[in-house]
Write a protein that holds these residues in place. Sequence first.
Motif, PDB file in Angstrom:
ATOM      1  N   UNK A  40       0.838  -1.202   0.000  1.00 20.06           N
ATOM      2  CA  UNK A  40       0.000   0.000   0.000  1.00 20.06           C
ATOM      3  C   UNK A  40       0.873   1.253   0.000  1.00 20.06           C
ATOM      4  N   UNK A  41       1.878   1.254   0.863  1.00 19.80           N
ATOM      5  CA  UNK A  41       2.771   2.413   0.951  1.00 19.80           C
ATOM      6  C   UNK A  41       3.602   2.565  -0.320  1.00 19.80           C
ATOM      7  N   UNK A  42       4.044   1.443  -0.873  1.00 19.48           N
ATOM      8  CA  UNK A  42       4.794   1.505  -2.139  1.00 19.48           C
ATOM      9  C   UNK A  42       3.956   2.197  -3.217  1.00 19.48           C
ATOM     10  N   UNK A  43       2.669   1.833  -3.278  1.00 19.51           N
ATOM     11  CA  UNK A  43       1.783   2.403  -4.284  1.00 19.51           C
ATOM     12  C   UNK A  43       1.547   3.890  -4.030  1.00 19.51           C
ATOM     13  N   UNK A  44       1.334   4.261  -2.775  1.00 16.05           N
ATOM     14  CA  UNK A  44       1.096   5.670  -2.445  1.00 16.05           C
ATOM     15  C   UNK A  44       2.317   6.529  -2.757  1.00 16.05           C
ATOM     16  N   UNK A  45       3.501   5.986  -2.541  1.00 15.28           N
ATOM     17  CA  UNK A  45       4.720   6.733  -2.826  1.00 15.28           C
ATOM     18  C   UNK A  45       4.924   6.902  -4.326  1.00 15.28           C
ATOM     19  N   UNK A  46       4.409   5.964  -5.107  1.00 14.06           N
ATOM     20  CA  UNK A  46       4.548   6.050  -6.561  1.00 14.06           C
ATOM     21  C   UNK A  46       3.455   6.927  -7.166  1.00 14.06           C
ATOM     22  N   UNK A  47       2.203   6.701  -6.751  1.00 17.11           N
ATOM     23  CA  UNK A  47       1.058   7.487  -7.228  1.00 17.11           C
ATOM     24  C   UNK A  47       0.196   7.833  -6.010  1.00 17.11           C
ATOM     25  N   UNK A  48       0.025   9.123  -5.685  1.00 18.81           N
ATOM     26  CA  UNK A  48      -0.732   9.515  -4.486  1.00 18.81           C
ATOM     27  C   UNK A  48      -2.141   8.920  -4.450  1.00 18.81           C
ATOM     28  N   UNK A  49      -2.589   8.573  -3.248  1.00 16.88           N
ATOM     29  CA  UNK A  49      -3.946   8.062  -3.064  1.00 16.88           C
ATOM     30  C   UNK A  49      -4.955   9.076  -3.597  1.00 16.88           C
ATOM     31  N   UNK A  50      -5.993   8.593  -4.255  1.00 15.68           N
ATOM     32  CA  UNK A  50      -6.958   9.468  -4.919  1.00 15.68           C
ATOM     33  C   UNK A  50      -7.666  10.394  -3.930  1.00 15.68           C
ATOM     34  N   UNK A  51      -8.042   9.884  -2.763  1.00 18.76           N
ATOM     35  CA  UNK A  51      -8.765  10.713  -1.789  1.00 18.76           C
ATOM     36  C   UNK A  51      -7.865  11.825  -1.260  1.00 18.76           C
ATOM     37  N   UNK A  52      -6.615  11.494  -0.969  1.00 16.87           N
ATOM     38  CA  UNK A  52      -5.667  12.504  -0.486  1.00 16.87           C
ATOM     39  C   UNK A  52      -5.421  13.530  -1.581  1.00 16.87           C
ATOM     40  N   UNK A  53      -5.200  13.059  -2.808  1.00 21.50           N
ATOM     41  CA  UNK A  53      -4.931  13.947  -3.940  1.00 21.50           C
ATOM     42  C   UNK A  53      -6.098  14.905  -4.161  1.00 21.50           C
TER      43      UNK A  53
END
Length: 294
Positions: free
Chosen positions: A166-179
Amino acid sequence: MEITSVRQGVSILQQRLHQKKVLLLLDDVDKDEQLKAIAGSSDWFGLGSRVIITTRDKRLLTYHGIERTYEVKGLNDAAAFDLVGWKALKNDYSPIYKDVLLEQKQGRELNANELRRLKDLKNDVRFSSYANVLKRAVAYASGLPLALEVIGSHFFNKTIEQCNYVLDRCERVPDKKIQTTLQVSFDALQDEDKFVFLDIACCLKGWNLIRVEEILHAHYGNIMKDHIDVLVEKSLIKISDSGNITLHDLIEDMGKEIVRRESPENPGKRTRLWAYEDIKKVFKENTVSYYNDI
């Protein structure tokens, strides 16, 4: 009661609250009209009333004559760790930050009770794994409660390995809700303010303000000072005591993601490049197709 217009609503507020001591909380205000309609003047309310306004736009507070302001700080590591742990594990099993600090101490610094607790932690195979992934989440969120809650929710009912993914993905592409949440302030900017923000987020974070102004002057002229002031007022960037431009890591990621989406597969079509691998690829393959003559 049916209210058919803003003017009618304002009149009713003034009539009903004029003699009453109230506590009024206005959350996430982003327009002058909202303040004028709901809290147009201090004499609308009775003596001893308190009005609390939260906003990302400092200019609104200044324009409305608010004299006492407070800048909310990000959560410290302890509060952030406990928040993401609670969201992730729902108190079923959640390491606490006090135990993380205990694990980092040297033996000679511990009393008898702490030594017993440390022994229990070393025998708990789950503790170290969970603690490490939660510490990684805290570092990523940099004190932002929204990010901690979103990531913690993604962690729920996941293995340690899945949490790291999950963290790997967030670091690569920001989470949609946060973005989406962070991008609200960006979307409200004028076009040139947006361009300046993207320049800073992608390439100029940490640079000295004077040098940044020299670089941006070539494209925006003297008006770039106003653009920077707007970004500060909107809480998108800050000027440190040492005169450097700073911004929250996730706001930086938000800006870079906006540019990445211009052309997810072809960096040469993006308006800005900052990653070494993308720059190397564009030069090697000669794929630049965006050009802005400054």
